[in-house]
Structure formats: C-alpha cells, structure tokens
Write a protein that holds these residues in place. Structure first.
Motif, PDB file in Angstrom:
ATOM      1  N   PRO A   1      -5.831  -8.973   5.330  1.00  0.00           N
ATOM      2  CA  PRO A   1      -4.956  -8.970   3.611  1.00  0.00           C
ATOM      3  C   PRO A   1      -5.944 -10.402   2.823  1.00  0.00           C
ATOM      4  CG  PRO A   1      -3.819  -8.370   5.564  1.00  0.00           C
ATOM      5  CD  PRO A   1      -5.429  -8.444   6.207  1.00  0.00           C
ATOM      6  N   ALA A   2      -4.700 -11.006   3.297  1.00  0.00           N
ATOM      7  CA  ALA A   2      -5.208 -12.705   2.770  1.00  0.00           C
ATOM      8  C   ALA A   2      -6.650 -12.344   1.863  1.00  0.00           C
ATOM      9  CB  ALA A   2      -5.569 -14.029   3.397  1.00  0.00           C
ATOM     10  N   HIS A   3      -7.284 -11.736   2.601  1.00  0.00           N
ATOM     11  CA  HIS A   3      -8.761 -11.631   1.516  1.00  0.00           C
ATOM     12  C   HIS A   3      -9.018 -10.924   0.243  1.00  0.00           C
ATOM     13  CE1 HIS A   3     -10.085 -14.671   4.447  1.00  0.00           C
ATOM     14  NE2 HIS A   3     -10.121 -13.668   5.546  1.00  0.00           N
ATOM     15  N   GLN A   4      -7.983  -9.800   0.616  1.00  0.00           N
ATOM     16  CA  GLN A   4      -7.743  -9.013  -0.616  1.00  0.00           C
ATOM     17  C   GLN A   4      -7.433  -9.669  -2.317  1.00  0.00           C
ATOM     18  OE1 GLN A   4      -8.459  -5.499   0.028  1.00  0.00           O
ATOM     19  NE2 GLN A   4      -9.143  -6.383   1.832  1.00  0.00           N
ATOM     20  N   GLU A   5      -8.258  -9.108  -3.235  1.00  0.00           N
ATOM     21  CA  GLU A   5      -8.046  -9.639  -4.694  1.00  0.00           C
ATOM     22  C   GLU A   5      -6.120  -9.796  -5.449  1.00  0.00           C
ATOM     23  OE1 GLU A   5      -9.904 -11.722  -6.214  1.00  0.00           O
ATOM     24  OE2 GLU A   5     -11.126 -12.116  -4.788  1.00  0.00           O
ATOM     25  N   THR A   6      -6.084  -8.325  -5.311  1.00  0.00           N
ATOM     26  CA  THR A   6      -4.289  -7.916  -5.448  1.00  0.00           C
ATOM     27  C   THR A   6      -3.566  -7.905  -4.870  1.00  0.00           C
ATOM     28  OG1 THR A   6      -5.131  -5.532  -5.677  1.00  0.00           O
ATOM     29  CG2 THR A   6      -6.525  -6.358  -7.552  1.00  0.00           C
ATOM     30  N   LEU A   7      -2.243  -8.091  -5.471  1.00  0.00           N
ATOM     31  CA  LEU A   7      -0.665  -7.933  -4.865  1.00  0.00           C
ATOM     32  C   LEU A   7      -0.891  -5.644  -4.126  1.00  0.00           C
ATOM     33  CD1 LEU A   7       1.358  -8.750  -3.459  1.00  0.00           C
ATOM     34  CD2 LEU A   7       2.904  -7.994  -5.521  1.00  0.00           C
ATOM     35  N   PRO A   8      -1.266  -5.153  -5.383  1.00  0.00           N
ATOM     36  CA  PRO A   8      -1.856  -3.957  -4.320  1.00  0.00           C
ATOM     37  C   PRO A   8      -2.471  -4.175  -3.029  1.00  0.00           C
ATOM     38  CG  PRO A   8      -1.093  -3.663  -6.870  1.00  0.00           C
ATOM     39  CD  PRO A   8      -1.313  -4.784  -6.086  1.00  0.00           C
ATOM     40  N   ASP A   9      -3.511  -4.020  -3.819  1.00  0.00           N
ATOM     41  CA  ASP A   9      -4.124  -4.780  -2.173  1.00  0.00           C
ATOM     42  C   ASP A   9      -3.316  -4.734  -1.171  1.00  0.00           C
ATOM     43  OD1 ASP A   9      -5.867  -2.665  -3.405  1.00  0.00           O
ATOM     44  OD2 ASP A   9      -6.992  -4.111  -4.465  1.00  0.00           O
ATOM     45  N   LYS A  10      -3.531  -6.169  -1.424  1.00  0.00           N
ATOM     46  CA  LYS A  10      -2.902  -6.682   0.003  1.00  0.00           C
ATOM     47  C   LYS A  10      -2.115  -6.261   1.209  1.00  0.00           C
ATOM     48  CE  LYS A  10      -4.281 -11.453  -1.953  1.00  0.00           C
ATOM     49  NZ  LYS A  10      -3.494 -12.685  -2.199  1.00  0.00           N
ATOM     50  N   LEU A  11      -1.085  -5.818   0.218  1.00  0.00           N
ATOM     51  CA  LEU A  11       0.300  -4.558   0.675  1.00  0.00           C
ATOM     52  C   LEU A  11      -0.465  -2.993   1.530  1.00  0.00           C
ATOM     53  CD1 LEU A  11       2.952  -5.282  -2.463  1.00  0.00           C
ATOM     54  CD2 LEU A  11       2.685  -5.637   0.394  1.00  0.00           C
ATOM     55  N   ARG A  12      -1.556  -2.662   1.053  1.00  0.00           N
ATOM     56  CA  ARG A  12      -2.175  -2.159   1.208  1.00  0.00           C
ATOM     57  C   ARG A  12      -2.645  -1.943   2.717  1.00  0.00           C
ATOM     58  NH1 ARG A  12      -2.918   0.607  -3.919  1.00  0.00           N
ATOM     59  NH2 ARG A  12      -4.416  -1.114  -4.229  1.00  0.00           N
ATOM     60  N   ALA A  13      -3.316  -3.200   2.427  1.00  0.00           N
ATOM     61  CA  ALA A  13      -4.348  -4.094   4.122  1.00  0.00           C
ATOM     62  C   ALA A  13      -3.103  -4.136   4.958  1.00  0.00           C
ATOM     63  CB  ALA A  13      -5.153  -5.124   3.661  1.00  0.00           C
ATOM     64  N   ILE A  14      -2.003  -4.671   4.693  1.00  0.00           N
ATOM     65  CA  ILE A  14      -0.732  -5.156   5.298  1.00  0.00           C
ATOM     66  C   ILE A  14      -0.572  -3.766   6.069  1.00  0.00           C
ATOM     67  CG2 ILE A  14       1.437  -5.810   6.026  1.00  0.00           C
ATOM     68  CD1 ILE A  14       0.501  -7.877   3.822  1.00  0.00           C
ATOM     69  N   HIS A  15      -0.119  -2.429   5.275  1.00  0.00           N
ATOM     70  CA  HIS A  15       0.306  -1.433   5.578  1.00  0.00           C
ATOM     71  C   HIS A  15      -0.619  -0.753   7.092  1.00  0.00           C
ATOM     72  CE1 HIS A  15       1.637   2.568   5.377  1.00  0.00           C
ATOM     73  NE2 HIS A  15       2.882   2.423   5.249  1.00  0.00           N
ATOM     74  N   ALA A  16      -1.557  -0.569   6.429  1.00  0.00           N
ATOM     75  CA  ALA A  16      -2.965   0.242   7.412  1.00  0.00           C
ATOM     76  C   ALA A  16      -2.919  -0.834   8.752  1.00  0.00           C
ATOM     77  CB  ALA A  16      -3.779  -0.270   6.863  1.00  0.00           C
ATOM     78  N   VAL A  17      -2.653  -2.350   8.779  1.00  0.00           N
ATOM     79  CA  VAL A  17      -2.980  -2.432  10.349  1.00  0.00           C
ATOM     80  C   VAL A  17      -1.801  -2.530  11.143  1.00  0.00           C
ATOM     81  CG1 VAL A  17      -2.200  -4.766   9.510  1.00  0.00           C
ATOM     82  CG2 VAL A  17      -4.208  -5.003  11.446  1.00  0.00           C
ATOM     83  N   VAL A  18      -0.915  -2.529  10.145  1.00  0.00           N
ATOM     84  CA  VAL A  18       1.133  -2.471  10.997  1.00  0.00           C
ATOM     85  C   VAL A  18       0.952  -1.092  11.276  1.00  0.00           C
ATOM     86  CG1 VAL A  18       2.965  -2.230  11.011  1.00  0.00           C
ATOM     87  CG2 VAL A  18       2.035  -4.450   9.927  1.00  0.00           C
ATOM     88  N   ARG A  19       0.597  -0.284  10.617  1.00  0.00           N
ATOM     89  CA  ARG A  19       0.574   1.742  11.585  1.00  0.00           C
ATOM     90  C   ARG A  19      -0.144   1.716  12.510  1.00  0.00           C
ATOM     91  NH1 ARG A  19       2.249   5.924   8.103  1.00  0.00           N
ATOM     92  NH2 ARG A  19       1.186   6.723   9.403  1.00  0.00           N
ATOM     93  N   SER A  20      -1.843   1.145  12.577  1.00  0.00           N
ATOM     94  CA  SER A  20      -2.266   1.218  13.270  1.00  0.00           C
ATOM     95  C   SER A  20      -1.935   0.681  15.101  1.00  0.00           C
ATOM     96  CB  SER A  20      -4.237   0.208  13.096  1.00  0.00           C
ATOM     97  OG  SER A  20      -3.989  -0.546  12.997  1.00  0.00           O
ATOM     98  N   GLN A  21      -1.397  -0.923  14.686  1.00  0.00           N
ATOM     99  CA  GLN A  21      -0.719  -1.381  16.159  1.00  0.00           C
ATOM    100  C   GLN A  21       0.124  -0.927  16.354  1.00  0.00           C
ATOM    101  OE1 GLN A  21      -2.111  -3.944  16.920  1.00  0.00           O
ATOM    102  NE2 GLN A  21      -1.150  -4.410  18.559  1.00  0.00           N
ATOM    103  N   LEU A  22       0.586  -0.435  15.974  1.00  0.00           N
ATOM    104  CA  LEU A  22       1.687  -0.037  16.167  1.00  0.00           C
ATOM    105  C   LEU A  22       2.302   1.340  16.985  1.00  0.00           C
ATOM    106  CD1 LEU A  22       4.668  -0.883  13.032  1.00  0.00           C
ATOM    107  CD2 LEU A  22       5.279  -1.869  15.719  1.00  0.00           C
ATOM    108  N   ALA A  23       1.488   2.480  16.661  1.00  0.00           N
ATOM    109  CA  ALA A  23       0.511   3.338  16.821  1.00  0.00           C
ATOM    110  C   ALA A  23       0.944   3.727  18.571  1.00  0.00           C
ATOM    111  CB  ALA A  23      -0.721   3.562  16.617  1.00  0.00           C
ATOM    112  N   ALA A  24       0.802   2.337  19.076  1.00  0.00           N
ATOM    113  CA  ALA A  24       0.210   1.887  21.121  1.00  0.00           C
ATOM    114  C   ALA A  24       0.922   1.043  21.246  1.00  0.00           C
ATOM    115  CB  ALA A  24      -0.891   0.980  20.780  1.00  0.00           C
ATOM    116  N   THR A  25       2.528   0.932  20.747  1.00  0.00           N
ATOM    117  CA  THR A  25       3.855   0.540  21.296  1.00  0.00           C
ATOM    118  C   THR A  25       5.037   1.835  21.184  1.00  0.00           C
ATOM    119  OG1 THR A  25       4.995  -0.118  19.125  1.00  0.00           O
ATOM    120  CG2 THR A  25       3.535  -1.688  20.037  1.00  0.00           C
TER     121      THR A  25
END
Length: 246
Positions: free
Chosen positions: A100-124
């Motif tokens: 997410p830190a490498h994304q250019e815009t705030l919406p892109d950063k939020l989408r990247a965070i959202h995606a990685v959280v969803r993928s990680q929580l799927a296994a918890t």
C-alpha cells in the motif's frame, strides 16, 4: 466490520503538528509516507507524537481483541509499544503489507490495504467470547467485571488469559478504557464548546465528576477540561456504543 473499527488518514500540513493518542483498546497498523508499516500496540498510557510537516499518515484500526489473530502473536507482547511489522514477520512475509505504501493515490492505498486484510483474515478464526465480552464491557461501564464469568461461564483465570492474549491486558483495564471512550463518544454527540462535565461523567458511567477527572487524567495525561478545550476528540470505537449488546 467485526474486525476493523475504521480506516483513518491524517495528512500533516506545512507547519507540522503534535498528536495526542489516548488508549482505545485497539491495535493499529500505520503507514507513514512510503515507509514499511508499523504496529501500534494496545495502549494503557497516552502517547504524544510530533508530526513532521508534509507527512502523510494512513492507518487501519482493528477492533479490540481482533488484531492478534491477524498478527499471530499475543497482544500483550505489543503492550504500549510501536513495532515495525518486519520485526514481527521476518523473511518477506510482510511484503504484501508494504505494497500500500507504494501506491500513488489514497483510494489505491485503501484498496490495497483492504485486499491484504481480507486475504489474511480468511485464514483466521474469530474468538467470539472476546468480541462479545468487549461489547458487554462497553455497555456496562460500572458493572463488576466479575459478572463476565457468570455471563459467559468462564473462570477469572480463563478470562484474564484470553483478554491478555487478544486485547493486551485484563478486562478491568479495558472497562476503564471503554468508559473513557464512551465519554469521548458522548462529548462528540453533544458537540458543545464547553461540555457539561458533571452530566457527561454521570452518563459515561463514572461515580462522580472527581472520579471522571482522575480516570481521564490517568489515561490521557490531561484534565477533562484540557482534553475538550478547543478541539474535538472523537471516539475511536464509537460503533461499540451504537451496537446492541449480543
């Protein structure tokens, strides 16, 4: 929503600023500019951070008792600390969280965070006891915490162990912090420049105003008058007070 309290963003202007962060029962993951993320562990003390001019800060705040599942370590190990994610997850495991830190815009950063959280929580797996107990404490600011044992059928030792693992400290400490957050939530609802502290202390669940003053000073480092003077201090976990108790 069972896991994440909110996403938050703070761009710092050209002058710089100072942020006072008060205990809220939560753990945050924070990205500052393009640096790797840092974990802000559960706090029992106020933290004062100088913010450099031009800094851009983005964070995700996990609901009380939720982040330890994602991180894979007991929350008590992060108590009153800020730890680089790389120190928790070595050998490249945190690379997806640095994206997410490498994304250019705030919406892109939020989408990247959202995606990685969803993928990680799927296994918890969710700890329903802790999430329900947190809500119970938020809705019962003056009830003895020993009632948790009767309510959920667990011994005091079991309750304290599961709270230390999931939240970072015991239920009595969390009840104090939830009462502070309830006070902030009520003050935010009033939106008064000079809130009625006597009324707020009663509605938040304090025994009286001196009790509220002692607790606020201990948890935030300033008096209630200083805390509310000239600024809006929002509640970090407002949904806990809006949601009916399970």
């Amino acid at each position: 929503r069972e896991i994440v309290a909110c996403f938050w963003h703070r761009p710092v202007g050209p002058v710089g600023a100072v942020a006072r962060v008060v205990p809220d029962g939560c753990i945050d993951m924070i990205w500052v500019d393009d640096r790797p993320p840092v974990i802000a562990g559960p706090a029992t003390l106020p933290m004062v951070h100088p913010l450099a001019a031009g800094t851009d800060i983005l964070g995700i705040r996990f609901r009380p008792g939720a982040a330890h599942r994602l991180l894979g370590i007991p929350a008590v190990q992060l108590l009153n600390q800020e730890v680089p994610l790389r120190d928790i997850w070595p050998n490249g495991r945190c690379l997806a969280w640095e994206e997410p830190a490498h994304q250019e815009t705030l919406p892109d950063k939020l989408r990247a965070i959202h995606a990685v959280v969803r993928s990680q929580l799927a296994a918890t797996d969710d700890d329903l006891f802790v999430s329900r107990a947190v809500t119970w404490l938020a809705h019962h600011p003056m009830r003895p915490v020993e009632e948790l044992g009767h309510h959920f059928g667990l011994s005091p030792r079991q309750i304290h162990r599961r709270f230390a693992e999931a939240v970072g400290y015991g239920p009595k400490k969390l009840q104090r912090i939830m009462r502070l957050q309830r006070l902030l939530w009520l003050a935010d609802q009033r939106r008064a420049s000079h809130p009625d502290l006597v009324r707020l202390s009663f509605e938040a669940g304090y025994a009286d105003q001196p009790h509220m003053t002692r607790e606020v000073t201990a948890l935030t480092g300033v008096s209630p008058g200083q805390l509310f003077r000239g600024t809006t201090v929002s509640c970090a976990v407002s949904d806990l007070f809006k949601t009916p108790m399970p």
